[in-house]
Scaffold this motif. Structure first.
Motif, PDB file in Angstrom:
ATOM      1  N   UNK A  59       0.821  -1.208   0.000  1.00 33.22           N
ATOM      2  CA  UNK A  59       0.000   0.000   0.000  1.00 33.22           C
ATOM      3  C   UNK A  59       0.861   1.266   0.000  1.00 33.22           C
ATOM      4  N   UNK A  60       2.034   1.196   0.642  1.00 31.18           N
ATOM      5  CA  UNK A  60       2.879   2.389   0.742  1.00 31.18           C
ATOM      6  C   UNK A  60       4.322   1.984   0.970  1.00 31.18           C
ATOM      7  N   UNK A  61       5.217   2.924   0.694  1.00 35.12           N
ATOM      8  CA  UNK A  61       6.643   2.756   0.943  1.00 35.12           C
ATOM      9  C   UNK A  61       7.108   3.940   1.784  1.00 35.12           C
ATOM     10  N   UNK A  62       7.867   3.650   2.850  1.00 30.03           N
ATOM     11  CA  UNK A  62       8.485   4.701   3.657  1.00 30.03           C
ATOM     12  C   UNK A  62       9.991   4.556   3.494  1.00 30.03           C
ATOM     13  N   UNK A 105       0.379   2.959  -3.440  1.00 24.26           N
ATOM     14  CA  UNK A 105      -0.393   4.197  -3.534  1.00 24.26           C
ATOM     15  C   UNK A 105       0.404   5.405  -3.076  1.00 24.26           C
ATOM     16  N   UNK A 106       1.346   5.199  -2.153  1.00 23.53           N
ATOM     17  CA  UNK A 106       2.044   6.346  -1.565  1.00 23.53           C
ATOM     18  C   UNK A 106       3.516   6.042  -1.353  1.00 23.53           C
ATOM     19  N   UNK A 107       4.329   7.077  -1.506  1.00 20.36           N
ATOM     20  CA  UNK A 107       5.748   7.049  -1.161  1.00 20.36           C
ATOM     21  C   UNK A 107       6.007   8.175  -0.174  1.00 20.36           C
ATOM     22  N   UNK A 108       6.424   7.806   1.031  1.00 26.04           N
ATOM     23  CA  UNK A 108       6.847   8.782   2.031  1.00 26.04           C
ATOM     24  C   UNK A 108       8.364   8.747   2.052  1.00 26.04           C
ATOM     25  N   UNK A 109       8.978   9.793   1.516  1.00 26.46           N
ATOM     26  CA  UNK A 109      10.417   9.788   1.323  1.00 26.46           C
ATOM     27  C   UNK A 109      11.091  10.701   2.333  1.00 26.46           C
ATOM     28  N   UNK A 110      12.088  10.169   3.018  1.00 28.17           N
ATOM     29  CA  UNK A 110      12.824  10.945   4.000  1.00 28.17           C
ATOM     30  C   UNK A 110      13.425  12.199   3.404  1.00 28.17           C
ATOM     31  N   UNK A 111      13.477  13.246   4.198  1.00 30.22           N
ATOM     32  CA  UNK A 111      14.097  14.497   3.803  1.00 30.22           C
ATOM     33  C   UNK A 111      14.524  15.207   5.085  1.00 30.22           C
ATOM     34  N   UNK A 205       4.175   9.346  15.182  1.00 27.90           N
ATOM     35  CA  UNK A 205       2.772   9.724  15.064  1.00 27.90           C
ATOM     36  C   UNK A 205       2.495  10.560  13.833  1.00 27.90           C
ATOM     37  N   UNK A 206       3.430  11.443  13.493  1.00 25.52           N
ATOM     38  CA  UNK A 206       3.254  12.280  12.307  1.00 25.52           C
ATOM     39  C   UNK A 206       3.335  11.451  11.035  1.00 25.52           C
ATOM     40  N   UNK A 207       4.264  10.509  10.990  1.00 24.93           N
ATOM     41  CA  UNK A 207       4.385   9.661   9.801  1.00 24.93           C
ATOM     42  C   UNK A 207       3.144   8.797   9.631  1.00 24.93           C
TER      43      UNK A 207
END
Length: 298
Positions: A59-62, A105-111, A205-207
């Protein structure tokens, strides 16, 4: 629900993985060794190796993988590794995502909030332009740019611009705690530079909020709502460990001698960064004041 996580063995990745599994999510860790089970998959970001099949059906990648920034004295080789590990790793991951038959569906990429450069006492949120310097122009800007093909392929992309993470398990705090417990903590340089911080619990919690909220895309600042100056950080940490703080600051030239180029961008300059997107979304932080945060962490 299946979530792919890179950098899962790090401070933030391990905390996030534990939280996801506590919610009964299936977490697949991307590792750079032989996988030890069905919850691991191999990748080699330096050589661009990642089978698209490894991310299909998730569903997603972090994406949190990258070489440490403040754990070594900077030289040309270290700076290249800091930039390359993030840029090449993101490129490898995004290529696999866009080539997968069933894309997440989603990519949460570190920055990082290093994107903003030195903001002085000016408050900035996600609408601010990039700043100057190595971290902003040679690391964060090109690092974030590598996610663009994923966005163009219809994947929701969130850029997790993370501030100073407070934890006893890793990061800066365990390195400076012994000094403060001896009563030797002191402001660094002018002490007027702002440090934008967040606890590990609030970061997780934010992620999780970004994972669940389809309206959160693009840059998202992961910082508490009340950044503080280095002088205030010093005073508050000294109070938390019940020791006095030294009245004299550590001069900038001494820091540069001790830790090299990282002093200029990681210690002596600062970012007064606000979590604008999370605030607009109605997100609730557990720790909004530094004193309460340090009490909880320590």
């Amino acid at each position: 629900m299946t979530i792919i996580v890179t950098g899962a063995s790090g401070l933030l990745g391990s905390a996030l993985t534990a939280a996801l599994r506590a919610e009964d999510a299936r977490v697949v860790r991307l590792v750079r060794r032989e996988p030890r089970g069905a919850d691991e998959a191999f990748w080699n970001p330096a050589e661009g190796v990642l089978d698209p099949a490894a991310v299909e059906g998730a569903q997603a990648v972090v994406h949190l993988a990258g070489a440490g920034i403040g754990d070594r004295r900077w030289n040309a080789d270290v700076k290249r590794e800091i930039a390359r590990s993030r840029i090449e790793g993101t490129r490898t991951l995004v290529r696999a995502l866009t080539e997968a038959d069933a894309r997440p569906e989603a990519l949460l990429s570190g920055s990082a909030i290093g994107f903003y450069g030195d903001t002085g006492d000016r408050e900035v949120d996600e609408t601010a332009p990039p700043g100057e310097g190595f971290l902003a122009q040679e690391v964060v800007v090109p690092w974030e740019a590598e996610t663009e093909p994923a966005r163009e392929a219809g994947i929701r992309v969130a850029l997790l611009r993370t501030g100073l993470v407070l934890s006893r398990e890793g990061g800066m705090l365990p390195k400076i705690l012994p000094i403060f417990k001896l009563g030797l903590g002191a402001p660094l340089g002018s002490g007027r530079q702002y440090w934008s911080w967040i606890t590990v619990d609030d970061w997780v919690g934010a992620v999780l909020r970004v994972l669940r909220d389809p309206g959160l895309s693009g840059p998202v600042n992961l910082t508490a709502p009340h950044p503080v100056t280095n002088a205030e950080f010093t005073k508050t940490l000294a109070h938390a460990v019940r020791r006095p703080a030294m009245p004299l600051a550590v001069p900038g030239f001494a820091l540069k001698t001790a830790i090299g180029g990282f002093a200029d961008e990681g210690v002596l300059t600062g970012q007064r960064v606000l979590p604008g997107r999370l605030t607009e979304a109605g997100h609730t932080f557990r720790h909004i004041r530094l004193g309460d945060a340090l009490t909880a962490v320590l």
